[in-house]
Design an enzyme around this catalytic site. Structure first.
Site, mmCIF file in Angstrom:
data_model
loop_
_atom_site.group_PDB
_atom_site.id
_atom_site.type_symbol
_atom_site.label_atom_id
_atom_site.label_comp_id
_atom_site.label_asym_id
_atom_site.label_seq_id
_atom_site.Cartn_x
_atom_site.Cartn_y
_atom_site.Cartn_z
ATOM 1 N N VAL A 138 0.244 4.755 5.188
ATOM 2 C CA VAL A 138 -0.388 3.644 5.903
ATOM 3 C C VAL A 138 0.669 2.650 6.373
ATOM 4 O O VAL A 138 0.553 2.070 7.458
ATOM 5 C CB VAL A 138 -1.439 2.946 5.008
ATOM 6 C CG1 VAL A 138 -2.057 1.757 5.736
ATOM 7 C CG2 VAL A 138 -2.522 3.932 4.595
ATOM 8 N N GLY A 139 1.731 2.476 5.578
ATOM 9 C CA GLY A 139 2.805 1.571 5.970
ATOM 10 C C GLY A 139 3.440 1.973 7.291
ATOM 11 O O GLY A 139 3.774 1.123 8.128
ATOM 12 N N GLY B 207 0.823 -1.205 0.000
ATOM 13 C CA GLY B 207 0.000 0.000 0.000
ATOM 14 C C GLY B 207 0.856 1.254 0.000
ATOM 15 O O GLY B 207 1.974 1.271 -0.528
ATOM 16 N N SER B 208 0.358 2.305 0.621
ATOM 17 C CA SER B 208 1.018 3.607 0.587
ATOM 18 C C SER B 208 2.013 3.764 1.735
ATOM 19 O O SER B 208 1.888 3.104 2.774
ATOM 20 C CB SER B 208 -0.029 4.716 0.681
ATOM 21 O OG SER B 208 -0.632 4.717 1.969
ATOM 22 N N GLU C 290 5.694 -3.199 1.177
ATOM 23 C CA GLU C 290 5.880 -2.815 -0.227
ATOM 24 C C GLU C 290 4.995 -1.601 -0.446
ATOM 25 O O GLU C 290 3.774 -1.714 -0.538
ATOM 26 C CB GLU C 290 5.502 -3.970 -1.153
ATOM 27 C CG GLU C 290 6.053 -3.814 -2.568
ATOM 28 C CD GLU C 290 5.154 -2.986 -3.475
ATOM 29 O OE1 GLU C 290 5.384 -1.759 -3.554
ATOM 30 O OE2 GLU C 290 4.244 -3.552 -4.073
#
Length: 592
Positions: free
Chosen positions: A276-277, A272-273, A294
């Site tokens: 959010v990571g 994801g982004s 990732e």
């Protein structure tokens, strides 16, 4: 020469036998997966095929619709934290049984999946297309081929890389055996993105299950309809090999659902982004579980002056436009040598003008829709920022045959020149069908431009000299590099996949990704047990002898001295100290 002939004959005979074995039909069971609610278009009947207007609020339901037409597909529950924990508990119970399964059973599971995928390519791609808006060809390339290749690699090499690996034992432990064992972690959690709903589920699931784990996957709220169907395939195949129920689960929901998953599992994989990571990492720190992130990319596509321009232009267009930019490591920055800049732009313009976007299942279109609502506004914002700073649009593709309610789900393929790194289009991940092309004058400048990014996922370098392309790629700070190709790494499933910087860390796929689903345990045991056992030398047994440190000094020099004479001299002293009657150091202190 006479010595080599038998070896050559044996090698040819083995190759022929292997070929003959391939011709024998494999005895792999077929599975029957319920497709009644996805094949008969029951969700698009007169009663419920209305144009869906997505809500800006998150509710207790995940609403699903076709991005290409905005037709309603249905809904799934947004699971609450207690429900997520219950799903994980069920998977954990099943995993304890599955951990004892044989590799033979696990390979049969993979073969059943592979057979079903090959025989139902149209169905799988159709569902992916309806849920994300991509074309059937793009679904085949990104969903089917990559997944089949991963299964094939696991069948060929998976067991090999999960068996104990023997390592050198060092000079001081010559009497020992040193090895690494790989055992299941327990329950893996995966939070995956919407861009490849089939592969993004199967990729972590295959590694987790083959290494003896259970897995719970939270699918994106933008691709829940397809994800829940793909789960049926997995669960039906698992049942066919006698696996316990609930070993693999797919859950739906929003942020609350994902947060609950992170706090419940033994490892988390997130696609994801970057924003959010970082939240995932903070939440994972509470339970100190391993994390693989990732987080997207801004891949550089470098074109030197000695290339076949028309051929490379086609690759560039595919890299940028595939699935309306829905590719995981999309080419988003194009750096072209000044000597071929004009000809390259001309070729790309010609290609892009021939590209038409439209509902992928209603006609022959080169490009589909954008999956996420309002993302076209984000793309236009990036384009406008570039135009305001001096960039120029030199070509746009066309959009056709779209319904009034789905207009905002499309963005025409766009070629932009006169770009520079002050523009957000060259710095922020676009995830859209845009080709910003910038010129460079030297290899050093190309490297500097490519590395001037907060992302570091992948790159592609094209040159008539493979050595030159390798040299450029070796200087780029990223996790994936393709020489004279783009995204070919995906089809080499023995390779790890992942990036650096804002693209995340950790690796999935390949040996590294497979072993990342394991508890990696170092094991040392006696080589000649029970004939030679570990015994602590007398000088350093408790109570430690007066000459204990002298013994240690000589032992270190015996093992690691830089020349043979020093080591022999030290060995003599070691033997001498071992033969002496030890005097405890504390006795001497008392006597003093």
């Amino acid at each position: 020469m006479a010595f080599w002939w038998p070896l050559i004959v044996i090698a040819i005979a083995c190759a022929i036998c292997k070929l003959l074995l391939m011709l024998i039909p494999s005895n792999v069971p077929s599975i029957d997966v319920d497709t009644s609610d996805v094949l008969d278009e029951g969700n698009q009947t007169k009663d419920n095929s209305f144009i869906y207007i997505p809500s800006r609020r998150h509710t207790d339901k995940v609403q699903c619709y076709e991005p290409a037409t905005m037709k309603y597909l249905g809904f799934f529950p947004a699971l609450k934290p207690d429900e997520v924990k219950e799903r994980v508990a069920q998977a954990r119970k099943a995993q304890k049984i599955w951990a004892k399964s044989s590799f033979k059973q696990r390979r049969l599971f993979l073969r059943i999946l592979l057979k079903y995928i090959i025989e139902h390519q149209d169905l799988i791609c159709n569902i992916s297309s309806r849920d994300t808006g991509k074309t059937m060809v793009d679904a085949s390339l990104g969903e089917i081929m990559t997944t089949c290749e991963k299964i094939h690699w696991l069948l060929s090499e998976g067991e090999k890389w999960l068996k104990p690996e023997y390592r050198s034992c060092g000079r001081s432990m010559l009497h020992k055996i040193a090895k690494v064992e790989f055992s299941p972690l327990g329950v893996v959690g995966a939070i995956v993105s919407w861009n490849y709903p089939f592969h993004n589920i199967f990729n972590p699931m295959l590694a987790a299950v083959f290494s003896g784990n259970g897995i719970v996957i939270k699918v994106s709220e933008h691709a829940s309809w397809s994800g829940c169907f793909y789960l049926r395939i997995i669960q039906t195949a698992l049942a066919a090999v006698g696996a316990p129920e609930n070993l693999v689960e797919v859950i739906t929901g929003f942020a609350e659902t994902g947060e609950a998953l992170v706090s419940s599992v033994d490892k988390i994989i997130f696609v994801g982004s970057p924003g959010v990571g970082k939240k995932i990492m903070r939440n994972a720190s509470d339970t100190l579980i391993p994390v693989t992130l990732e987080l997207g990319g801004k891949d550089a596509f470098i074109v030197c002056e000695d290339v076949d321009v028309p051929q490379v232009a086609q690759v560039a267009a595919r890299g940028a436009l595939q699935s309306s930019g829905q590719n995981c490591a999309g080419a988003e920055r194009f750096y072209v040598h000044k000597d071929v800049y004009s000809s390259f732009v001309a070729e790309v313009v010609k290609i892009v003008k021939s590209v038409t976007a439209g509902p992928p299942l209603s006609g022959k279109y080169d490009m589909g829709a954008i999956c996420m609502q309002e993302h076209s506004e984000r793309l236009q914002y990036l384009v406008n920022d570039a135009l305001d700073k001096g960039a120029e649009i030199v070509a746009r593709g066309s959009v056709g045959n779209i319904g009034e309610g789905a207009v905002d789900q499309y963005f025409p393929p766009t070629v932009i020149v006169n770009v520079n790194h002050t523009m957000k289009l060259m710095q922020e991940e676009a995830f859209g069908p845009i080709l910003p092309i910038m010129k460079f004058s030297s290899d050093e400048e190309a490297v500097q431009l490519a590395n001037d990014s907060s992302y570091g996922l992948g790159c592609a370098v094209f040159s008539g000299s493979q050595r030159r392309a390798r040299q450029i790629a070796s200087q780029l700070h990223c996790g994936v590099a393709a020489i004279n190709d783009f995204a070919s790494n995906y089809m080499c499933q023995s390779l790890p996949f992942g990036g650096v910087k804002d693209s995340g860390f950790g690796r999935f796929a390949g040996i590294e990704g497979l072993r990342a689903c394991c508890l990696v345990k170092s094991v040392v045991e006696d080589r000649w047990w029970p004939f030679i056992k570990t015994k602590i030398p007398k000088p350093i047994q408790y109570p430690v002898a007066e000459n204990g440190f002298e013994f240690q000094e000589s032992l270190v020099e015996t093992l690691y001295g830089l020349n043979i004479w020093d080591r022999l001299r030290a060995l003599v002293n070691v033997l001498k100290l071992l033969s002496e009657q030890p005097t405890p150091a504390n006795n001497r202190r008392r006597n003093d």
